[in-house]
Design an enzyme around this catalytic site. Structure first.
Site, PDB file in Angstrom:
ATOM      1  N   GLY A  99       3.512   4.329  13.153  1.00  0.00           N
ATOM      2  CA  GLY A  99       4.258   3.116  13.503  1.00  0.00           C
ATOM      3  C   GLY A  99       3.830   2.561  14.856  1.00  0.00           C
ATOM      4  O   GLY A  99       3.694   1.345  15.027  1.00  0.00           O
ATOM      5  N   CYS A 157      13.890  11.175   6.079  1.00  0.00           N
ATOM      6  CA  CYS A 157      13.783  10.693   7.461  1.00  0.00           C
ATOM      7  C   CYS A 157      15.066  10.919   8.236  1.00  0.00           C
ATOM      8  O   CYS A 157      15.041  11.152   9.435  1.00  0.00           O
ATOM      9  CB  CYS A 157      13.415   9.221   7.454  1.00  0.00           C
ATOM     10  SG  CYS A 157      14.510   8.256   6.405  1.00  0.00           S
ATOM     11  N   LYS A 190       0.870  -1.179   0.000  1.00  0.00           N
ATOM     12  CA  LYS A 190       0.000   0.000   0.000  1.00  0.00           C
ATOM     13  C   LYS A 190       0.907   1.230   0.000  1.00  0.00           C
ATOM     14  O   LYS A 190       1.447   1.624   1.032  1.00  0.00           O
ATOM     15  CB  LYS A 190      -0.917   0.041   1.233  1.00  0.00           C
ATOM     16  CG  LYS A 190      -2.020   1.071   1.035  1.00  0.00           C
ATOM     17  CD  LYS A 190      -2.514   1.706   2.295  1.00  0.00           C
ATOM     18  CE  LYS A 190      -1.652   2.796   2.809  1.00  0.00           C
ATOM     19  NZ  LYS A 190      -1.497   4.004   1.950  1.00  0.00           N
ATOM     20  N   GLU A 235      10.547  16.379  14.622  1.00  0.00           N
ATOM     21  CA  GLU A 235      10.826  16.203  13.198  1.00  0.00           C
ATOM     22  C   GLU A 235       9.993  17.229  12.428  1.00  0.00           C
ATOM     23  O   GLU A 235       8.762  17.217  12.518  1.00  0.00           O
ATOM     24  CB  GLU A 235      10.431  14.791  12.776  1.00  0.00           C
ATOM     25  CG  GLU A 235      10.751  14.502  11.329  1.00  0.00           C
ATOM     26  CD  GLU A 235      10.387  13.071  10.932  1.00  0.00           C
ATOM     27  OE1 GLU A 235       9.260  12.638  11.212  1.00  0.00           O
ATOM     28  OE2 GLU A 235      11.246  12.405  10.332  1.00  0.00           O
ATOM     29  N   GLY A 262       7.256   5.180   7.702  1.00  0.00           N
ATOM     30  CA  GLY A 262       6.385   6.338   7.855  1.00  0.00           C
ATOM     31  C   GLY A 262       6.631   6.992   9.208  1.00  0.00           C
ATOM     32  O   GLY A 262       7.702   6.833   9.803  1.00  0.00           O
ATOM     33  N   SER A 263       5.628   7.685   9.696  1.00  0.00           N
ATOM     34  CA  SER A 263       5.807   8.479  10.909  1.00  0.00           C
ATOM     35  C   SER A 263       5.814   7.592  12.158  1.00  0.00           C
ATOM     36  O   SER A 263       5.254   6.486  12.160  1.00  0.00           O
ATOM     37  CB  SER A 263       4.672   9.497  11.012  1.00  0.00           C
ATOM     38  OG  SER A 263       3.442   8.813  11.094  1.00  0.00           O
ATOM     39  N   THR A 264       6.396   8.117  13.215  1.00  0.00           N
ATOM     40  CA  THR A 264       6.448   7.365  14.473  1.00  0.00           C
ATOM     41  C   THR A 264       5.041   7.139  15.017  1.00  0.00           C
ATOM     42  O   THR A 264       4.730   6.052  15.516  1.00  0.00           O
ATOM     43  CB  THR A 264       7.335   8.120  15.482  1.00  0.00           C
ATOM     44  OG1 THR A 264       8.669   8.130  14.953  1.00  0.00           O
ATOM     45  CG2 THR A 264       7.354   7.439  16.842  1.00  0.00           C
ATOM     46  N   GLU A 282      10.269   1.482  10.153  1.00  0.00           N
ATOM     47  CA  GLU A 282      11.249   2.522   9.789  1.00  0.00           C
ATOM     48  C   GLU A 282      10.548   3.857   9.980  1.00  0.00           C
ATOM     49  O   GLU A 282       9.683   4.221   9.178  1.00  0.00           O
ATOM     50  CB  GLU A 282      11.672   2.362   8.322  1.00  0.00           C
ATOM     51  CG  GLU A 282      12.387   1.067   8.011  1.00  0.00           C
ATOM     52  CD  GLU A 282      13.790   1.019   8.569  1.00  0.00           C
ATOM     53  OE1 GLU A 282      14.282   2.031   9.091  1.00  0.00           O
ATOM     54  OE2 GLU A 282      14.391  -0.060   8.500  1.00  0.00           O
TER      55      GLU A 282
HETATM   56  P1  NAD Z   1       2.636   8.530   7.557  1.00  0.00           P
HETATM   57  O1  NAD Z   1       2.966   7.745   8.779  1.00  0.00           O
HETATM   58  O2  NAD Z   1       1.597   9.576   7.646  1.00  0.00           O
HETATM   59  O3  NAD Z   1       2.173   7.558   6.378  1.00  0.00           O
HETATM   60  C1  NAD Z   1       2.973   6.489   5.952  1.00  0.00           C
HETATM   61  C2  NAD Z   1       2.095   5.425   5.341  1.00  0.00           C
HETATM   62  O4  NAD Z   1       1.250   4.889   6.355  1.00  0.00           O
HETATM   63  C3  NAD Z   1       1.174   5.927   4.233  1.00  0.00           C
HETATM   64  O5  NAD Z   1       1.100   4.946   3.232  1.00  0.00           O
HETATM   65  C4  NAD Z   1      -0.165   6.068   4.951  1.00  0.00           C
HETATM   66  O6  NAD Z   1      -1.273   5.941   4.098  1.00  0.00           O
HETATM   67  C5  NAD Z   1      -0.096   4.901   5.920  1.00  0.00           C
HETATM   68  N1  NAD Z   1      -0.946   5.037   7.102  1.00  0.00           N
HETATM   69  C6  NAD Z   1      -1.362   6.183   7.700  1.00  0.00           C
HETATM   70  N2  NAD Z   1      -2.117   5.885   8.776  1.00  0.00           N
HETATM   71  C7  NAD Z   1      -2.164   4.527   8.860  1.00  0.00           C
HETATM   72  C8  NAD Z   1      -2.761   3.607   9.771  1.00  0.00           C
HETATM   73  N3  NAD Z   1      -3.470   4.035  10.807  1.00  0.00           N
HETATM   74  N4  NAD Z   1      -2.595   2.289   9.581  1.00  0.00           N
HETATM   75  C9  NAD Z   1      -1.846   1.850   8.540  1.00  0.00           C
HETATM   76  N5  NAD Z   1      -1.258   2.656   7.634  1.00  0.00           N
HETATM   77  C10 NAD Z   1      -1.412   3.986   7.804  1.00  0.00           C
HETATM   78  O7  NAD Z   1       4.032   9.117   7.048  1.00  0.00           O
HETATM   79  P2  NAD Z   1       4.291  10.059   5.785  1.00  0.00           P
HETATM   80  O8  NAD Z   1       3.811  11.415   6.124  1.00  0.00           O
HETATM   81  O9  NAD Z   1       3.799   9.394   4.545  1.00  0.00           O
HETATM   82  O10 NAD Z   1       5.888  10.035   5.701  1.00  0.00           O
HETATM   83  C11 NAD Z   1       6.705  10.842   6.465  1.00  0.00           C
HETATM   84  C12 NAD Z   1       7.249  10.068   7.659  1.00  0.00           C
HETATM   85  O11 NAD Z   1       7.921   8.902   7.201  1.00  0.00           O
HETATM   86  C13 NAD Z   1       8.298  10.864   8.411  1.00  0.00           C
HETATM   87  O12 NAD Z   1       8.090  10.715   9.796  1.00  0.00           O
HETATM   88  C14 NAD Z   1       9.605  10.202   8.004  1.00  0.00           C
HETATM   89  O13 NAD Z   1      10.643  10.352   8.930  1.00  0.00           O
HETATM   90  C15 NAD Z   1       9.176   8.785   7.834  1.00  0.00           C
HETATM   91  N6  NAD Z   1      10.140   8.056   6.988  1.00  0.00           N
HETATM   92  C16 NAD Z   1      10.999   7.157   7.578  1.00  0.00           C
HETATM   93  C17 NAD Z   1      11.951   6.471   6.811  1.00  0.00           C
HETATM   94  C18 NAD Z   1      12.913   5.491   7.456  1.00  0.00           C
HETATM   95  O14 NAD Z   1      13.537   4.732   6.730  1.00  0.00           O
HETATM   96  N7  NAD Z   1      13.056   5.474   8.758  1.00  0.00           N
HETATM   97  C19 NAD Z   1      12.015   6.700   5.435  1.00  0.00           C
HETATM   98  C20 NAD Z   1      11.128   7.605   4.855  1.00  0.00           C
HETATM   99  C21 NAD Z   1      10.189   8.274   5.648  1.00  0.00           C
END
Ligand code: NAD
Length: 497
Positions: A253, A304, A195, A400, A248-250, A270
């Protein structure tokens, strides 16, 4: 300064992709979302709608997971495929990405607001390299024999694919993260439902088609764009999904970890970061300033591992702040496809507001804020910004921001700065700039982060594990550790009398 936020002409193949009927990719074919959901695709550099993508829901996730589960059944073409052939398929996927490298780069610019040069040389190239690297692994996944003390018994371990993987990715590296997640999962022999972020679904859908053309059996890789609260949650909760790999975001996660616990589902996270970067007085200051600025400002700070917390020795602090602000002032904003653009937009209006809010707060809290030159009024730009005279407790030094905002903090001695650098809830990356090898070693030991750079910043390699300590996540992408996350260990006991 002149700049444009309008996209110059794009390649025919890219226009065709953007004009495609909104679709998901399930069981080896493009299909419509069951309930007809749609997502507007907006070019972040202009703010204009440039297309429509499908928005899958829980029903579509169920179709895709069932397709992956069928593809993973014992005796399926995927399970019967030899390791050598699996490796060849992965290699062909890497080749297919490179064959369309320029088009993929343009697509990433339009979808995610990237700058063409970096999209081509980093995102696309690294996605291909991940497939090429992991193509070498299927033939090298081995178990071991166990030296048992039981007479008449032979014990061996086997490494097996974990099963059906749900991969959920962020918008900041749409294609690159496909390489990070899909290549090791497929090398291990798993089947996947991906996804991608609702902001950036296009490259993953194209890649899935190319993967089938490269010989991946239908159903092994399914892609369902959709919103996190709907499709994302459905993927996490689906009982046929054995493992979630998430970038994605903490905050998200944490939710995924909680929900996965109900089914004891395997999880790799991650997550975000607030990476500390330390410039000691003895450093090569030219390299340190350039590397630190480039590490923060590329992709407008939306990485990130952005080195957004810069500690500078007091004796060189003012000079470094002056040089950083000069770099910020010289970055040319514009559309990522326009020649000469160095600073692209943020991904959407919400992110633009968030970054502006952080800068406002830093100013209100008494920091000195240097905002770079004007950016285009259209689209979601934010000027390159340097915040100095800040304190460790300010939000600009702890949270962040995910924008082109660099916070500079002065320090006086080594013990002090190592403690302050380590006093973060995150631990994704850290950096140290010094000519003194013992300072470098002390720092690399003291800094609790998944990646520590010495006299450089920001490179990644498919062979080098990448991931976080503390709230930056657990598990690793890439390298042998990344592969291990998609494998289970089975002990086989044979009683031979
Ligand atoms: P986000 O957490 O908002 O979304 C990430 C993904 O999760 C998207 O596909 C979103 O649709 C999905 N999502 C959102 N809510 C969900 C839920 N409740 N259940 C399951 N899936 C859900 O993050 P973002 O705004 O897309 O990305 C930015 C964040 O990603 C930043 O915090 C960045 O640091 C992090 N990031 C980390 C790494 C790493 O390798 N550590 C790499 C790239 C980005």
């Amino acid at each position: 300064m002149t700049f444009t936020s309008e996209a110059p002409e794009v390649a025919g193949a890219v226009s065709e992709r953007l004009a495609l009927q909104p679709h998901l990719f399930v069981d080896g074919a493009a299909v419509s979302a069951t309930h007809g959901g749609e997502l507007a695709v907006v070019d972040p550099a202009s703010g204009h709608r440039i297309g429509t993508a499908a928005c899958g829901d829980a029903h579509d996730i169920d179709r895709a997971v069932r397709s992956a589960a069928r593809a993973f059944r014992p005796g399926s073409p995927w399970r019967r495929m030899t390791p050598l052939e699996r490796g060849k398929v992965l290699h062909r996927i890497g080749d297919a990405i490179l064959d369309r490298a320029d088009e993929f780069a343009e697509l990433e610019v339009l979808d995610a607001g990237k700058v063409r040069g970096a999209a081509r040389s980093i995102d696309v190239d690294f996605a291909a390299r991940a497939f090429h690297y992991f193509a070498g692994w299927p033939t090298k996944i081995v178990g071991s024999t166990v030296p048992t003390s039981h007479p008449g018994i032979h014990i061996a371990t086997e490494k097996e694919p974990v099963g059906v993987v749900g991969a959920i990715t962020a918008w900041n590296f749409p294609l690159l993260l496909c390489g990070w997640k899909l290549a090791p999962a497929l090398a291990a022999g798993c089947a996947v439902v991906l996804k991608p972020s609702e902001e950036t679904p296009h490259s993953a859908l194209w890649l899935a088609e190319l993967a089938v053309e490269a010989g991946l059996p239908p159903g092994v890789l399914n892609v369902v764009p959709g919103r996190g609260a709907d499709a994302g949650r459905a993927l996490v909760d689906h009982p046929l999904v054995d493992k979630i790999t998430f970038t994605g975001s903490t905050a998200v996660g944490q939710e995924i970890a909680r929900r996965s616990a109900d089914q004891v589902k395997r999880v790799t996270l991650e997550l975000g970061g607030k990476s500390a970067n330390i410039i000691f007085a003895d450093a090569d200051l030219d390299a340190a300033v350039e590397g630190s600025a480039a590490g923060l400002f590329w992709h407008s700070g939306q990485t990130c591992s952005a080195p957004s917390r810069l500690f500078v020795h007091r004796s060189v602090h003012d000079e470094i702040v002056r040089r950083l602000t000069a770099i910020a002032d010289g970055l040319r904003p514009g559309h990522g496809l326009a020649r000469g653009t160095e600073l692209g937009p943020l991904v959407n209006a919400a992110q633009q507001d968030r970054v502006a809010g952080h800068v406002r707060l830093a100013r209100e809290q008494g920091a000195t804020v240097h905002v770079g030159p004007d950016v285009p009024a259209e689209g979601f730009f934010h000027p390159a910004t340097v915040v100095s005279d800040a304190h460790d407790e300010m939000a600009c030094a702890t949270e962040e921001i995910f924008g082109p905002v660099l916070t500079v903090l002065a320090f006086d001695d080594t013990d002090e700065v190592l403690q302050r650098a380590d006093a973060s809830e995150y631990g994704l990356a850290a950096g140290v700039w010094t000519r003194d090898v013992s300072t470098a070693h002390r720092a690399t030991r003291a800094l609790r982060a998944g990646t520590v750079y010495v006299n450089g910043w920001g490179l990644t390699d498919p062979a080098a594990p990448f991931g976080g300590f503390r709230r930056s996540g657990y598990g690793r992408d890439l390298g042998p550790d990344g592969l291990e996350g998609y494998l289970e260990t089975k002990s086989v006991w044979t009683f031979h009398g």
